[in-house]
Design an enzyme around this catalytic site. Structure first.
Site, short mmCIF file in Angstrom:
data_model
loop_
_atom_site.label_atom_id
_atom_site.label_comp_id
_atom_site.label_asym_id
_atom_site.label_seq_id
_atom_site.Cartn_x
_atom_site.Cartn_y
_atom_site.Cartn_z
CB ALA A 145 -21.60 0.42 15.67
CG ASP A 183 -26.41 -0.62 25.15
OD1 ASP A 183 -27.55 -0.09 25.22
OD2 ASP A 183 -25.58 -0.32 24.28
CB CYS A 200 -35.98 35.35 19.71
SG CYS A 200 -34.23 35.64 19.41
#
Length: 926
Positions: free
Chosen positions: A389, A416, A544
């Site tokens: 963008a 890119d 956990c």
């Protein structure tokens, strides 16, 4: 977005939907907008209306050469054929989104126009309109019931203004745009007023006057479900109403900020002229907004008197304008003024001819910064990392500014590795539907050269990381003038920044998140680098908590995402890796039959023994997973830690934020249960390459298969200690050994695989959040919601789950365009070698709204001795010879800089540290 059905095309709008919310999206889908003025400003605004029902583009002018420097939808041939601007840009705007109806108007809009035609619009925006016309149109819009939202805006070179009038009663449902978080409670006093303290001193982020709602409070149960106004005492405590008569607080509970709608009253443009108030974005020049306002009003008067704008470089016109400015003594509220006077060189430093028009596309730019600076921009060699963008917006700006022209030996190099997805089309305006699944960089390069064919753009498909330093090496960086980042993650920014620092190259960085945006300018020997400061790291969810004790919906979403990764990515990859190591199945079979243990065989045996070969078996596996995840897990935990379990200090084990689970009984008629079974089965079919039909996915077929599934009896094991010492509790931590029965089944499967030449490869999946047909989000959403239900956590809808599981950054085109424009201004200053005081970093939040421009942080210099300083930008060079030893190197440093080296390191490697054993011997090494 189809306005008639009110369905939001999530594959296109998801990023914008996360920012605006469904209510605003639906309102936009029913709205029509009138936009006047198809110059550079008007066309930038047109890009933002990609989710409305209809847009009327209005303009009466023909295309001129001047337009090529600011309107990226006008081409040279349009100027030569003298086409109307609105006729040129209409089909190109309409191409951006098939859901939006775009039409045109070229009728006159002036003081004599009947404005009744505007009643069919919900928003009217005027650009390139005289002030008298703006006031007349604004008065008409304000008088309507309901009022038509009015926006007037202008851009004059380096100065811009925006005025908004949304009527007498404009309700903002969410004044901040921030998503409320559940904050857990440590204590609530029985007092007047009651004081609430957050657990673990977690900051609550509240402001005095806001309200919160309480949930699951133990003891002081009267607070549950009530909304209380807060008075902030500290970052992690606040006062509420009198709690002295309530029951004593016992344990647990949390609170959530209550969003309170706010109503704003807007005045008209005419009224505002008499009541001056302005927003100050740059506190280093607080007088600037008032000065710009006075200058713009004077400009209006000049145009009325002379029927033209002042001539470029005309001192006589400048004197007239200055006198008119001195006569102005009024300002506006609901109005934003921004300027970039820093890019203008002092007039005495440049000849007047520098600013004269030359009949090309750069005349508008030349009038602002002069011919010499335009030529410097043409010669620039820029490296831009990222073509999403921000990258698309930056490339458009490069094209309009003439950055990197081939004839001037300039170049823009972009890279890119990503491909274009449908969701990109919402705000990455260089891309179109027919570009989907094409590379971003090459596609963006082609689109940019259409805007300005003179640009030299080289497109790569590489990541910029240590693995590509053979491509983007020191020689590559030394050929550049500057680097621009258009990235979406901090790690990549840090790496590019380190390369820019080591190669003494300026870096222009920017980023957005929803309505927020920032720009940071990094200039060698002047400013700190990106790595000079570090944001606090993201909090990781403890293992956990994910495994056994989730307390908020983010925990269950991450758990579901981890289950996907483990079952459908990690295990299949391990399986394939095993068979790449052991290519002969016959040899593996022989070694397994003799009882030999092979590395990795544990998982392979399990996968082989439980491997489905038909669709019906995929359904069976999914049903067993449901039983394991959502029933047996709860039974095991409650067996290990009954509800009355207490810790050593006598407090209850199961208290907030710990939530006791409730086992879920499978019910095919429950749509959530059905979705989990089908999506899980589909994913197992995918990794095992098992085919199925649409009929196989029907409820009738699934029910028929499930009727044959036998669920083994389950009794909780004693594998978890009953100790209430929390540090000792890790339920399900032990890996149970593979049973001999499973080994036999694995051998049978392996024999069958050898006989049929089947089964020694699996197909790992790659999580793809934006493809609604692949079942990935169905699995994560249903698994997360079921686990949330099991722990009495409110489930999240698919949209929120997708955002969290996919780590999606909310985005709108407005914020993206803003940061790209701000970076382009700083680019001019960098190229011109401007003084430190000229550079500006920016942070903005369009939701509030806040815009803050500040000077960058100046580079820190460390005094070594006398007048020798050192900073991050310094690089000291020692020239040696072929047999130069470490000892000679250190002596050269002593002689050249007069300092005593204490150690020699290279990156994280210690080459010479005197206290380290054996290091003294290294002094003789070359």
């Amino acid at each position: 977005m189809a306005a008639d059905s009110m369905e939001i095309d999530d594959s296109l709008y998801s990023r914008q939907r996360y920012v605006l919310g469904d209510r605003a999206m639906h309102q936009m889908a029913q709205s029509s907008v009138f936009l006047s003025g198809m110059g550079g400003l008007g066309i930038e605004i047109a890009l933002c209306f990609v989710a409305v029902q209809a847009v009327t583009l209005h303009d009466t002018k023909q295309c001129e050469t001047w337009d090529l420097g600011c309107n990226f939808f006008i081409r040279k041939e349009d100027v030569l054929s003298q086409r109307r601007r609105v006729e040129v840009v209409c089909p190109r705007v309409a191409e951006l989104n098939p859901y939006v109806h775009v039409d045109i108007s070229s009728s006159a809009l002036d003081d004599n126009t009947d404005l009744s035609f505007l009643r069919k619009y919900q928003c009217v925006i005027l650009t390139e309109a005289r002030l008298n016309l703006q006031k007349r149109v604004n008065d008409f819009c304000h008088s309507q019931q309901p009022p038509i939202r009015f926006i007037g805006c202008d851009a004059y070179g380096i100065c811009v203004r925006v005025f908004c009038d949304f009527g007498d009663e404009f309700e903002v449902s969410d004044p901040t745009g921030e998503e409320p978080k559940e904050i857990f409670i440590q204590n609530i006093t029985q007092d007047n007023p009651g004081v609430v303290t957050c657990m673990d001193n977690q900051p609550h982020g509240l402001q005095t006057g806001q309200s919160v709602i309480f949930r699951e409070v133990g003891g002081m149960v009267e607070l549950n479900g009530t909304t209380q106004q807060v008075s902030v005492l500290s970052p992690h405590s606040f006062a509420i109403r009198d709690t002295s008569l309530l029951q004593p607080y016992a344990h647990g509970g949390f609170f959530v900020l209550v969003k309170t709608p706010k109503t704003y009253r807007f005045e008209t443009l005419e009224q505002q002229l008499c009541d001056p108030q302005v927003l100050i974005p740059d506190f280093s020049k607080p007088e600037a907004p008032l000065q710009i306002h006075a200058a713009m009003l004077a400009l209006e008067t000049f145009q009325e008197q002379h029927s033209r704008l002042p001539n470029v470089g005309c001192l006589q016109d400048a004197d007239v304008l200055l006198k008119l400015t001195e006569e102005v003594n009024a300002t506006l509220k609901n109005k934003l003024y921004l300027d970039a006077v820093e890019v203008v060189r002092p007039l005495q430093a440049l000849a007047t001819e520098e600013f004269f028009p030359r009949g090309d596309r750069y005349d508008g730019l030349r009038a602002c910064i002069g011919e010499s600076m335009c030529l410097e921009l043409h010669k620039l060699r820029v490296f831009m990392v990222g073509c999403g963008a921000i990258g698309c917006e930056m490339l458009k700006n490069f094209a309009l500014l003439g950055v990197g022209l081939a004839k001037s030996s300039g170049e823009v190099c972009i890279t890119d590795p990503d491909l274009i997805e449908k969701s990109n089309l919402n705000r990455q305006f260089l891309f179109r539907p027919h570009h989907i699944q094409k590379p971003k960089s090459t596609t963006a390069a082609e689109a940019t050269c259409e805007i300005n064919p003179d640009l030299q753009v080289e497109a790569h498909l590489n990541k910029v990381c240590p693995a590509t330093e053979n491509i983007y090496n020191d020689s590559f960086y030394s050929s550049l003038n500057l680097v621009v980042t258009a990235l979406d993650n901090v790690e990549a920014r840090r790496y590019v920044d380190s390369r820019c620092v080591s190669n003494q190259r300026p870096l222009l960085d920017s980023g957005t998140m929803g309505t927020k945006g920032h720009t940071e300018i990094i200039v060698p020997n002047l400013t700190e680098s990106y790595n000079s400061h570090r944001d606090p790291p993201e909090e990781e969810i403890p293992f956990c908590t994910l495994k056994s004790f989730p307390s908020v919906i983010e925990h269950t979403i991450q758990w579901a995402r981890d289950k996907f990764e483990n079952a459908f990515v990690h295990k299949p990859s391990l399986y394939n890796s095993f068979w790449q190591t052991h290519s002969s199945a016959e040899v593996v079979l022989q070694r397994m039959q003799t009882g030999e243990s092979l590395e990795g065989s544990f998982q392979v045996i399990k996968l082989l023994s439980r491997r489905p070969s038909r669709w019906e078996q995929c359904i069976t596996v999914a049903r067993l997973k449901f039983e394991k995840y959502f029933k047996r897990k709860a039974l095991q935990l409650l067996h290990s830690f009954p509800l009355d379990t207490r810790l050593k200090d006598g407090s209850l084990f199961w208290q907030s934020p710990k939530r006791p689970p409730t086992p879920i009984e499978f019910d095919l008629k429950d749509s959530l249960h059905f979705t989990f079974i089908v999506s899980t089965a589909r994913l197992f079919a995918g990794i095992y390459n098992i085919s199925y039909t649409e009929k196989d996915l029907s409820e009738e077929m699934v029910a028929r298969i499930l009727a044959t599934v036998k669920i083994p009896q389950y009794s909780p094991s004693e594998k978890v200690s009953r100790s209430t010492d929390e540090s000792a509790k890790k339920p399900d931590q032990m890996k149970m050994p593979v049973s001999s029965e499973e080994e036999r089944e694995a051998i049978v499967q392996l024999e069958e695989a050898i006989a049929t030449d089947r089964g020694l490869q699996m197909s790992p999946l790659q999580f793809e959040k934006d493809d609604d047909s692949n079942g990935h989000m169905d699995f994560v959403t249903s698994a997360s919601a079921l686990r949330a239900t099991m722990y009495s956590i409110e489930p999240a809808d698919r949209l929120k789950t997708k955002r969290i599981a996919g780590k999606i950054i909310p985005a709108i085109a407005t914020a993206t365009a803003a940061v790209a424009g701000l970076v382009a201004l700083e680019l001019i200053k960098v190229v011109g070698g401007y003084e430190f005081e000229s550079f500006k970093n920016c942070f903005f939040n369009l939701a509030i709204p806040v815009i803050v421009l500040t000077e960058p942080a100046i580079v820190k210099r460390t005094l070594i001795r006398n007048n020798i300083y050192f900073s991050i930008w310094d690089c000291w060079t020692i020239f040696g010879h072929e047999d130069f030893t470490l000892s000679e190197f250190m002596n050269a440093v002593r002689e050249k800089y007069g300092i005593e080296p204490t150690m020699v390191v290279h990156g994280v490697k210690m080459l010479y540290v005197p206290v380290m054993p054996g290091h003294s011997k290294r002094l003789k090494l070359t």
